[in-house]
Design a protein around this motif. Structure first.
Motif, mmCIF file in Angstrom:
data_model
loop_
_atom_site.group_PDB
_atom_site.id
_atom_site.type_symbol
_atom_site.label_atom_id
_atom_site.label_comp_id
_atom_site.label_asym_id
_atom_site.label_seq_id
_atom_site.Cartn_x
_atom_site.Cartn_y
_atom_site.Cartn_z
ATOM 1 N N ALA A 48 0.819 -1.204 0.000
ATOM 2 C CA ALA A 48 0.000 0.000 0.000
ATOM 3 C C ALA A 48 0.856 1.258 0.000
ATOM 4 O O ALA A 48 0.520 2.247 -0.616
ATOM 5 C CB ALA A 48 -0.925 0.006 1.209
ATOM 6 N N THR A 49 1.970 1.211 0.684
ATOM 7 C CA THR A 49 2.768 2.426 0.776
ATOM 8 C C THR A 49 4.199 2.131 0.363
ATOM 9 O O THR A 49 4.723 1.057 0.595
ATOM 10 C CB THR A 49 2.799 2.951 2.223
ATOM 11 O OG1 THR A 49 3.182 1.861 3.058
ATOM 12 C CG2 THR A 49 1.467 3.482 2.638
ATOM 13 N N LYS A 50 4.795 3.112 -0.249
ATOM 14 C CA LYS A 50 6.220 2.991 -0.551
ATOM 15 C C LYS A 50 6.965 3.477 0.673
ATOM 16 O O LYS A 50 6.897 4.650 1.030
ATOM 17 C CB LYS A 50 6.561 3.865 -1.745
ATOM 18 C CG LYS A 50 6.384 3.174 -3.060
ATOM 19 C CD LYS A 50 7.314 3.802 -4.089
ATOM 20 C CE LYS A 50 6.987 3.307 -5.473
ATOM 21 N NZ LYS A 50 5.727 3.848 -5.952
ATOM 22 N N ILE A 51 7.658 2.562 1.338
ATOM 23 C CA ILE A 51 8.381 2.978 2.529
ATOM 24 C C ILE A 51 9.720 3.550 2.103
ATOM 25 O O ILE A 51 10.459 2.948 1.337
ATOM 26 C CB ILE A 51 8.583 1.790 3.479
ATOM 27 C CG1 ILE A 51 7.237 1.177 3.856
ATOM 28 C CG2 ILE A 51 9.333 2.227 4.721
ATOM 29 C CD1 ILE A 51 7.364 -0.085 4.618
ATOM 30 N N PRO B 319 -3.611 7.361 10.853
ATOM 31 C CA PRO B 319 -2.375 7.893 10.288
ATOM 32 C C PRO B 319 -2.387 7.844 8.756
ATOM 33 O O PRO B 319 -2.917 6.896 8.167
ATOM 34 C CB PRO B 319 -1.289 6.979 10.857
ATOM 35 C CG PRO B 319 -1.973 5.884 11.541
ATOM 36 C CD PRO B 319 -3.382 6.238 11.764
ATOM 37 N N ILE B 320 -1.828 8.868 8.158
ATOM 38 C CA ILE B 320 -1.820 8.951 6.700
ATOM 39 C C ILE B 320 -1.042 7.799 6.090
ATOM 40 O O ILE B 320 -1.353 7.333 4.992
ATOM 41 C CB ILE B 320 -1.193 10.304 6.281
ATOM 42 C CG1 ILE B 320 -2.210 11.410 6.513
ATOM 43 C CG2 ILE B 320 -0.757 10.300 4.840
ATOM 44 C CD1 ILE B 320 -1.864 12.681 5.845
ATOM 45 N N SER B 321 -0.055 7.293 6.824
ATOM 46 C CA SER B 321 0.825 6.285 6.232
ATOM 47 C C SER B 321 0.096 4.984 5.905
ATOM 48 O O SER B 321 0.605 4.177 5.134
ATOM 49 C CB SER B 321 1.995 6.003 7.178
ATOM 50 O OG SER B 321 1.517 5.689 8.456
ATOM 51 N N VAL B 322 -1.111 4.755 6.477
ATOM 52 C CA VAL B 322 -1.815 3.513 6.147
ATOM 53 C C VAL B 322 -2.594 3.649 4.847
ATOM 54 O O VAL B 322 -3.100 2.664 4.334
ATOM 55 C CB VAL B 322 -2.784 3.057 7.267
ATOM 56 C CG1 VAL B 322 -2.067 2.907 8.579
ATOM 57 C CG2 VAL B 322 -3.966 3.968 7.386
ATOM 58 N N MET B 323 -2.678 4.865 4.308
ATOM 59 C CA MET B 323 -3.513 5.028 3.122
ATOM 60 C C MET B 323 -2.707 4.708 1.859
ATOM 61 O O MET B 323 -1.487 4.804 1.861
ATOM 62 C CB MET B 323 -4.033 6.461 3.049
ATOM 63 C CG MET B 323 -4.828 6.850 4.256
ATOM 64 S SD MET B 323 -5.901 8.261 4.023
ATOM 65 C CE MET B 323 -4.790 9.543 3.561
#
Lengths: 387, 386
Positions: A48-51, B319-323
């Motif tokens: 879902a996210t690019k870390i 938190p925005i990071s989960v989107m």
């Protein structure tokens, strides 16, 4: 007949107002989309996210006690995607780097780490947490997974002898040892976005109380109530006509949310459409009677509106519809909200539960509606609708 | 300048000089926000509940649960079987449920790959983390079982050996210790800031609705007939609602910090600055909406139309990071995101080197929106009642 005229006029007025239409039909769709898109996409967190890779300070003692295992591990290409290892001289340097934000995470390798691992002794790395929660999680998970693999390997060697060392690791990365359980009793697969669709539907049904307030106060504020009162219209007819109009709009709104979310986002609403509508209808009655009581007893439209919006937001929040709340909450304090009972019933219908499991909720919401209806009739009888 | 101040002062007097005004604009909202802060802040210590049903009689199932317990992050509660587990999840008695199938250990020992099931009613941080954690542990167990089978070659009591290895692994000879200097902001800080922002935005709407009332009651037209310029009316009204807003922020922060003793981990003046900057932006939004929509009732509704979605997008609730990625990009257009980011940076001890960016963005948003808002306020026109 008068009731009919007043109701159709009310309907026409509501459907002509553009912001009303936006609010009743567009907003719920936007919210369901936002909730679904931002929360149900989370199932695979990594994809879902690019870390951003985390800069990790690695303190590896020089000379004999140096750990070749850790040095090799941080050079692996798949690990370098997550972390950027930086060799640091001492623990102090790593610590001050963490405080200034130069590094996101620090790993301290003790002297003779490899030796201890091979001899089956105790070997512990020290992690120092950095300034960012996500970075801490990412770097910590990467190192922990490595350590736990080493731990199981060590245990296997201890139990089976050195030949366990020779067994090659399989490419277990691709294999999921866990599947997401299906809560359903038949029917379509349940997804998390359904929960939020249901809670949003209920929030908007509660908001339909706002329409009641607007409708009741607009006549007062424009001083048209005097004029209507001078006509051969009974006050009760006027009141009932207005409420019927608002009720019909709410029902249309409810149907629109259910059907549109089904078509656009594929939200599945369960196997009992009739019962679903009955629950929604009871919810509409409850919210309308609530705002009738509030509107009749408050002096200005502004105060009535603020009371109703506070009640709506609070009830949605407490029943866990907005942000995930701790579970102990939902079943204790949440039970005092109207949303809670209907939400649970709708979720059960989505999961194809037995009718007997729905009965308590239906009974509860009916009792609430009855009490509120009595309250509304009582307050109308006490206060009335006039200027 | 005097005229602007006179209008502003009048605005302040109208909102909070009376007792009811004091209660509805200052006291009530502050108490609500402070209550939410204390509840959310107090919840932090609670461990989330995870339900499980263990049909397995062997070592692997027990090992899995022991390892989960060992993380110290969850409260594990047993259910008699999978049906009861599912029922518990539907009743929201736990955030996630783990079902270990019967013969789990035996199947592993025979080289099969049995699957565990994780249940969730809705996606939450807990359920996602539990799923990841269980997946890791189960993967390791699977790997160990494979090793046992490879070494044994199918002979001997694989199940007992697997059990012995898992017992040994539970000792965590190889592991890690975490040193925590509390460098990172607490998780609830984001949520608390988010909720404060949401209520602040709602409050600003209420002061702007006063401006709407002025126009509807044609007070503004009368004001306009006095020797006052249009921009002076606009500026005076903004200044007035700004003063009220600053008072509201001050009361909320005082209650939270010194009465409820919530530790914000941020210097108070910084937190105040962030909230004040955000208030200017939301005032700009509200006045733009007020300019666009002439009917006060509808303007309130349109604000609701903006408030909730932007709060969700800006990361007020999670938190925005989960989107997903594209949603995170969209969040850049929302003031809430920048306010929360500023608080995060400040809580992590960042200096103005990093803080200038969110503040600059907020300032720019405020300037643009306020300019648009005052341009289309047009005090000489009466409101149209619908």
């Amino acid at each position: 007949m008068n009731i009919w005229t007043i109701m159709t006029y009310e309907l026409r007025r509501l459907f002509r107002s553009r912001s009303m239409l936006l609010n009743m039909f567009l907003l719920p769709m936007v919210l369901i989309f936002l909730l679904g898109a931002s929360l149900s996409g989370v199932v695979g967190v990594k994809s879902a996210t690019k870390i951003e890779p985390v800069r990790v300070a690695v303190v590896n003692p020089a000379g004999e006690g140096q750990s070749a295992m850790i040095a090799a591990f941080v050079k692996l290409p798949e690990i370098q995607k997550v972390i950027v290892p930086q060799d640091v001289e001492s623990r102090q340097a790593a610590e001050s780097g963490l405080r200034t934000g130069k590094y996101g995470y620090a790993v301290i390798v003790p002297d003779g780490f490899d030796r201890e691992v091979q001899q089956g002794g105790k070997a512990q790395l020290e992690f120092i947490l950095g300034k960012n929660h996500t970075d801490n999680l990412a770097a910590g998970t990467a190192f922990d997974n490595f350590l736990s693999t080493v731990n199981y390997k060590q245990a296997a060697v201890a139990a089976l002898g050195p030949q366990a060392m020779a067994v090659e690791a399989s490419s277990s990365e691709n294999h999921e040892a866990v599947k997401l359980g299906d809560l359903n009793n038949g029917g379509r697969t349940y997804t998390a976005s359904q929960f939020y669709a249901a809670s949003m539907l209920l929030m908007f049904l509660l908001y339909s109380g706002m329409t009641v307030t607007n409708s009741l106060f607009s006549e007062k504020d424009n001083h048209t109530l005097h004029r209507i009162n001078s006509m051969p219209v009974k006050a009760s007819e006027l009141f009932i006509g207005k409420m019927l109009g608002v009720g019909i709009v709410s029902i249309i709104q409810c149907l629109a949310i259910i059907l549109l979310s089904d078509w656009l986002f594929g939200v599945y609403w369960g196997n009992r459409p009739g019962l679903l509508l009955l629950f929604c209808l009871l919810m509409i009655i409850a919210s309308m009677t609530l705002s009738i009581v509030v509107s009749l007893f408050s002096k200005t439209a502004a105060s009535a509106r603020s009371i109703i919006s506070v009640v709506t937001v609070c009830m949605t929040f407490i029943s866990g519809g907005m942000a995930p709340l701790p579970d102990s909450w939902v079943n204790t304090i949440g039970a005092f909200t109207i949303n809670h009972w209907v939400l649970q019933a709708i979720v059960r219908m989505m999961l194809h539960s037995e009718l007997s499991q729905l009965a308590p909720n239906l009974l509860m919401i009916s009792v609430i509606c009855l009490v509120m209806l009595c309250g509304a009739i009582f307050s109308y009888w006490k206060v009335g609708y006039h200027e | 300048m005097n005229k602007i101040l006179a209008i502003a002062w009048n605005m302040v007097k109208r909102t909070i000089a009376s007792r009811t005004g004091m209660i509805t604009y200052i006291l009530l909202p502050s108490i609500v926000v402070a209550a939410i802060i204390s509840v959310t802040g107090g919840v932090e210590g609670d461990k989330p509940t995870v339900l499980y049903s263990n049909m397995d009689t062997g070592a692997a199932g027990q090992h899995l649960l022991a390892e989960l317990e060992n993380t110290g992050d969850y409260k594990l509660v047993a259910r008699s079987d999978e049906t009861a587990l599912r029922e518990g999840i539907i009743q929201q008695e736990g955030a996630a449920g783990i079902s270990i199938p019967a013969q789990y250990t035996a199947q592993l020992a025979h080289g099969q790959q049995p699957e565990l099931s994780v249940y969730e009613l809705r996606a939450s941080e807990t359920s996602i983390l539990v799923k990841m954690k269980v997946n890791t542990i189960a993967g390791e167990i699977l790997e160990t079982a494979r090793t046992v089978n490879a070494v044994n070659g199918g002979a001997g009591d694989a199940e007992a050996k697997l059990g012995a290895i898992l017992k040994q692994a539970e000792l965590h000879n190889v592991g890690s210790t975490r040193t925590d200097y509390d460098l990172y902001p607490r998780q609830t800080l984001g949520v608390i800031t988010g909720l404060t922002l949401m209520f602040l935005m709602g409050l600003v709407t209420s002061t702007v609705s006063l401006i709407m009332d002025d126009r509807k009651g044609r007070t503004m037209m009368r004001m306009f007939s006095a020797p006052v310029r249009s921009y002076e009316i606009a500026l005076g009204n903004f200044l007035g609602s700004c003063m009220v807003g600053i008072l509201q922020i001050a009361v909320v922060l005082t209650l939270g910090k010194w009465v409820l003793r919530y530790d914000y981990e941020v210097p108070m003046y910084l937190y105040f600055l962030v909230l004040a900057a955000f208030m200017l932006v939301s005032m700009g939004i509200a006045s733009t909406v007020a300019g666009l929509v002439r009917n006060p009732g509808n303007a309130g509704m349109l604000n609701a139309l903006i408030l909730t979605p932007t709060c969700m997008l800006g990361g007020c609730f999670w938190p925005i990071s989960v989107m997903p990625d594209y949603m995170q990009k969209a969040a850049n257009f929302v003031p809430q995101k920048w306010a929360i980011q500023a608080v995060d940076i400040a809580a992590a001890g960042g200096s103005w080197n990093e803080l200038w960016l969110p503040f600059a963005v907020l300032g720019l948003m405020a300037a643009v929106l306020l300019a648009i808002g005052s341009a289309i306020l047009r005090p000489n026109e009466a409101g149209i009642s619908a």
